[in-house]
Write a protein that holds these residues in place. Structure first.
Motif, PDB file in Angstrom:
ATOM      1  N   MET A  38       0.079  12.935 -51.437  1.00 33.66           N
ATOM      2  CA  MET A  38      -1.052  12.288 -50.782  1.00 33.66           C
ATOM      3  C   MET A  38      -1.117  12.708 -49.318  1.00 33.66           C
ATOM      4  N   GLY A  39      -2.340  12.975 -48.867  1.00 38.10           N
ATOM      5  CA  GLY A  39      -2.546  13.213 -47.447  1.00 38.10           C
ATOM      6  C   GLY A  39      -2.666  14.671 -47.063  1.00 38.10           C
ATOM      7  N   GLU A  40      -3.160  14.881 -45.844  1.00 31.85           N
ATOM      8  CA  GLU A  40      -3.310  16.227 -45.287  1.00 31.85           C
ATOM      9  C   GLU A  40      -2.163  16.446 -44.294  1.00 31.85           C
ATOM     10  N   PRO A  41      -1.163  17.253 -44.670  1.00 38.99           N
ATOM     11  CA  PRO A  41       0.023  17.385 -43.815  1.00 38.99           C
ATOM     12  C   PRO A  41      -0.285  17.867 -42.398  1.00 38.99           C
ATOM     13  N   LEU A  42      -1.323  18.688 -42.244  1.00 39.23           N
ATOM     14  CA  LEU A  42      -1.585  19.216 -40.903  1.00 39.23           C
ATOM     15  C   LEU A  42      -2.309  18.199 -40.013  1.00 39.23           C
ATOM     16  N   TYR A  43      -2.687  17.049 -40.565  1.00 40.38           N
ATOM     17  CA  TYR A  43      -3.172  15.965 -39.711  1.00 40.38           C
ATOM     18  C   TYR A  43      -2.032  14.991 -39.378  1.00 40.38           C
ATOM     19  N   ASN A  44      -0.829  15.370 -39.743  1.00 35.64           N
ATOM     20  CA  ASN A  44       0.358  14.589 -39.353  1.00 35.64           C
ATOM     21  C   ASN A  44       1.438  15.601 -38.978  1.00 35.64           C
ATOM     22  N   PHE A  45       1.043  16.525 -38.112  1.00 38.28           N
ATOM     23  CA  PHE A  45       1.847  17.728 -37.889  1.00 38.28           C
ATOM     24  C   PHE A  45       3.272  17.440 -37.407  1.00 38.28           C
ATOM     25  N   ASP A  46       3.408  16.642 -36.352  1.00 36.37           N
ATOM     26  CA  ASP A  46       4.735  16.491 -35.737  1.00 36.37           C
ATOM     27  C   ASP A  46       5.742  15.883 -36.708  1.00 36.37           C
ATOM     28  N   ALA A  47       5.312  14.863 -37.433  1.00 36.66           N
ATOM     29  CA  ALA A  47       6.240  14.207 -38.366  1.00 36.66           C
ATOM     30  C   ALA A  47       6.604  15.162 -39.505  1.00 36.66           C
ATOM     31  N   VAL A  48       5.619  15.903 -39.997  1.00 36.07           N
ATOM     32  CA  VAL A  48       5.887  16.860 -41.075  1.00 36.07           C
ATOM     33  C   VAL A  48       6.852  17.943 -40.575  1.00 36.07           C
ATOM     34  N   ARG A  49       6.590  18.445 -39.369  1.00 35.64           N
ATOM     35  CA  ARG A  49       7.483  19.482 -38.810  1.00 35.64           C
ATOM     36  C   ARG A  49       8.914  18.957 -38.674  1.00 35.64           C
ATOM     37  N   ASP A  50       9.067  17.777 -38.084  1.00 37.37           N
ATOM     38  CA  ASP A  50      10.421  17.247 -37.880  1.00 37.37           C
ATOM     39  C   ASP A  50      11.132  17.048 -39.220  1.00 37.37           C
ATOM     40  N   ALA A  51      10.405  16.506 -40.197  1.00 41.58           N
ATOM     41  CA  ALA A  51      11.022  16.267 -41.511  1.00 41.58           C
ATOM     42  C   ALA A  51      11.427  17.589 -42.166  1.00 41.58           C
ATOM     43  N   MET A  52      10.586  18.600 -42.051  1.00 36.74           N
ATOM     44  CA  MET A  52      10.922  19.880 -42.688  1.00 36.74           C
ATOM     45  C   MET A  52      12.067  20.582 -41.960  1.00 36.74           C
ATOM     46  N   LYS A  53      12.149  20.383 -40.641  1.00 29.98           N
ATOM     47  CA  LYS A  53      13.294  20.934 -39.889  1.00 29.98           C
ATOM     48  C   LYS A  53      14.583  20.315 -40.414  1.00 29.98           C
ATOM     49  N   ILE A  54      14.532  19.033 -40.709  1.00 34.76           N
ATOM     50  CA  ILE A  54      15.721  18.362 -41.246  1.00 34.76           C
ATOM     51  C   ILE A  54      16.043  18.934 -42.629  1.00 34.76           C
ATOM     52  N   ALA A  55      15.016  19.132 -43.451  1.00 38.81           N
ATOM     53  CA  ALA A  55      15.248  19.658 -44.809  1.00 38.81           C
ATOM     54  C   ALA A  55      15.846  21.067 -44.767  1.00 38.81           C
ATOM     55  N   MET A  56      15.482  21.838 -43.730  1.00 35.64           N
ATOM     56  CA  MET A  56      15.927  23.239 -43.667  1.00 35.64           C
ATOM     57  C   MET A  56      17.256  23.397 -42.937  1.00 35.64           C
ATOM     58  N   ASP A  57      17.699  22.366 -42.247  1.00 34.92           N
ATOM     59  CA  ASP A  57      18.915  22.491 -41.435  1.00 34.92           C
ATOM     60  C   ASP A  57      20.090  22.947 -42.304  1.00 34.92           C
ATOM     61  N   PRO A  58      20.756  24.021 -41.892  1.00 38.76           N
ATOM     62  CA  PRO A  58      21.811  24.579 -42.754  1.00 38.76           C
ATOM     63  C   PRO A  58      23.005  23.655 -42.947  1.00 38.76           C
ATOM     64  N   GLU A  59      23.166  22.678 -42.063  1.00 35.14           N
ATOM     65  CA  GLU A  59      24.308  21.781 -42.256  1.00 35.14           C
ATOM     66  C   GLU A  59      23.936  20.503 -42.979  1.00 35.14           C
ATOM     67  N   GLY A  60      22.758  20.483 -43.578  1.00 35.17           N
ATOM     68  CA  GLY A  60      22.361  19.258 -44.257  1.00 35.17           C
ATOM     69  C   GLY A  60      21.798  19.576 -45.626  1.00 35.17           C
ATOM     70  N   ILE A  61      20.541  19.217 -45.814  1.00 38.92           N
ATOM     71  CA  ILE A  61      19.905  19.434 -47.120  1.00 38.92           C
ATOM     72  C   ILE A  61      19.789  20.942 -47.374  1.00 38.92           C
TER      73      ILE A  61
END
Ligand code: SAH
Ligand code: SF4
Length: 393
Positions: A195-218
């Protein structure tokens, strides 16, 4: 250039502070924000780097939600953390499992709102389709979410929290230091197609994806994350630069007249403007190709002529065209194109040299397929008039 009034976004963000007390939720803080939060809570600056690493590993490598289990931290430091912080992810209200194994989670976030998250198991991989907003500001006329008003943006914690709750359900938190390879994971891919348009919630989407991509985590590779946008042109280059994930675009039509009706944001950024932004994306993000999503609507956008026009339009863009048979929902104003039509369309694209997979609808029996998501309990509906006006129906 587009002619209509701009589509405004009605963004409501909620503060990170939780209602009870002043405790901050650690989930969703980027490494930098976590560092600041730990220092503000009394962690000496000299130790901050090490503490961030330790806490980060507990949260995102092991999936731990209790400070007491963080045994490589001294007892009094754990107590200090518990005084200042909480570790919270959204709550799963219900889970439906489809005949084909697709799991749909109804997820409750702060304020009592609900969004849906869908897990799709496939041969050798598993994709999690996550939501970025409750409802949507846009009104694509074939999309169920589009009939629901935007209630609010999700926070970064609520977005990464969907990944974490799915991992809980799949029982996929590895032992520390033994993260499995992406290829062998149950949850190996993320698509921002809920649900939703991710690019209208850019900062939160970016921060969450940075967490998902972090090599020491997910630790999911950026190539295994696909963000789907209806075409918020000014944010496309930013997506390449600040997230660097794969991009999918809801194209759906080959003339501005038809796209204006299906994806009304086209009135603001039309096909030419969108294509220009897409042409620059692969280079900026160093990714191979863009996915063009194309929903197959009977007698609306599914002719041979459309297929030929599509091929012309995207010339020069490294692309794959994902054909999505329309998923019906109660009251939808369209019908799915016939199988023969979809195959004839796919054939023209394929012969022009593009991959043209037809997406198999998954979880239809539990209303979990693309574009069917909508919170059953949200009462805020767009009026029929608003939808018709914006879609030019
Ligand atoms: N807002 C974003 C991402 C969510 S929608 C976007 O629009 O891209 C994910 C995909 O499902 C989009 O391509 C969307 O156009 C498509 N979709 C929406 N409703 C659908 C439906 N009823 N049947 C098939 N696909 C649909
Ligand atoms: Fe919003 Fe995407 Fe649905 Fe359009 S297709 S209404 S942008 S969720």
């Amino acid at each position: 250039m587009p002619t209509s009034a701009p589509i405004t976004q009605d963004v409501l963000t909620i503060p990170r502070k939780l209602p009870e007390g002043d405790k901050i939720n650690l989930i969703g803080l980027t490494r930098d924000a976590l560092r600041e939060a730990l220092i503000a809570a009394g962690t000496p600056e000299k130790q901050a780097r090490m503490r961030v690493n330790q806490v980060w590993q507990w949260l995102y490598e092991k999936g731990v939600r209790d400070f007491d289990i963080m045994t490589n931290l001294a007892k009094d430091y754990r107590a200090k953390l518990a005084e200042n912080f909480v570790i919270e992810i959204p709550e799963v209200v219900s889970k439906h499992v489809s005949e084909d194994g697709t799991r749909k989670y109804l997820v409750r976030i702060a304020g009592g709102h609900e969004v849906e998250t869908v897990y799709i198991p496939e041969e050798g991989r598993g994709t999690l389709c996550i939501s970025s907003q409750v409802g949507c500001t846009l009104t694509c006329s074939f999309c169920h979410t589009g009939t629901q008003k935007l209630v609010r943006n999700l926070t970064a914690g609520e977005i990464i929290g969907q990944v974490m709750l799915a991992r809980d359900d799949l029982d996929e938190w590895p032992e520390l230091g033994r993260a499995p390879k992406d290829e062998t994971r149950l949850l190996s891919n993320i698509v921002l197609m809920g649900m939703g348009e991710p690019l209208y919630n850019f900062d939160a989407v970016r921060d969450a994806m940075k967490i998902a991509m972090d090599p020491e985590g997910i630790s999911l590779s950026r190539r295994r994350i696909t963000l789907s946008t209806s075409g918020v042109v000014p944010e496309i280059a930013k997506t390449a630069e600040e997230i660097g994930c794969m991009l999918a675009v809801s194209f759906h039509a080959t003339t501005d007249a038809v796209r204006d009706r299906l994806v009304p944001i086209n009135k603001k950024w039309n096909i030419d403007t969108l294509l220009e932004a897409l042409r620059a994306y692969p280079k900026l993000s160093n990714s191979e190709r863009i996915t063009f999503e194309y929903v197959m609507l009977k007698d609306v956008n599914d002719s041979d002529e459309d297929a030929r026009r599509l091929v012309e339009l995207i010339k020069g863009i490294p692309a794959k065209i994902n054909l999505i048979p329309f998923n019906e929902w109660p009251g939808a104003p369209y019908q799915r194109s016939s199988n023969n039509r979809i195959h004839a369309f796919a054939d023209i694209i394929y012969k022009a040299g593009y991959a043209s997979p037809i997406r198999t609808p998954r979880g239809e029996d539990i209303m979990a397929a693309c574009g069917q998501l909508k919170s059953a309990t949200e009462r805020a509906r767009k009026s029929r008039k608003q939808i018709e006006n914006e879609a030019g129906l």
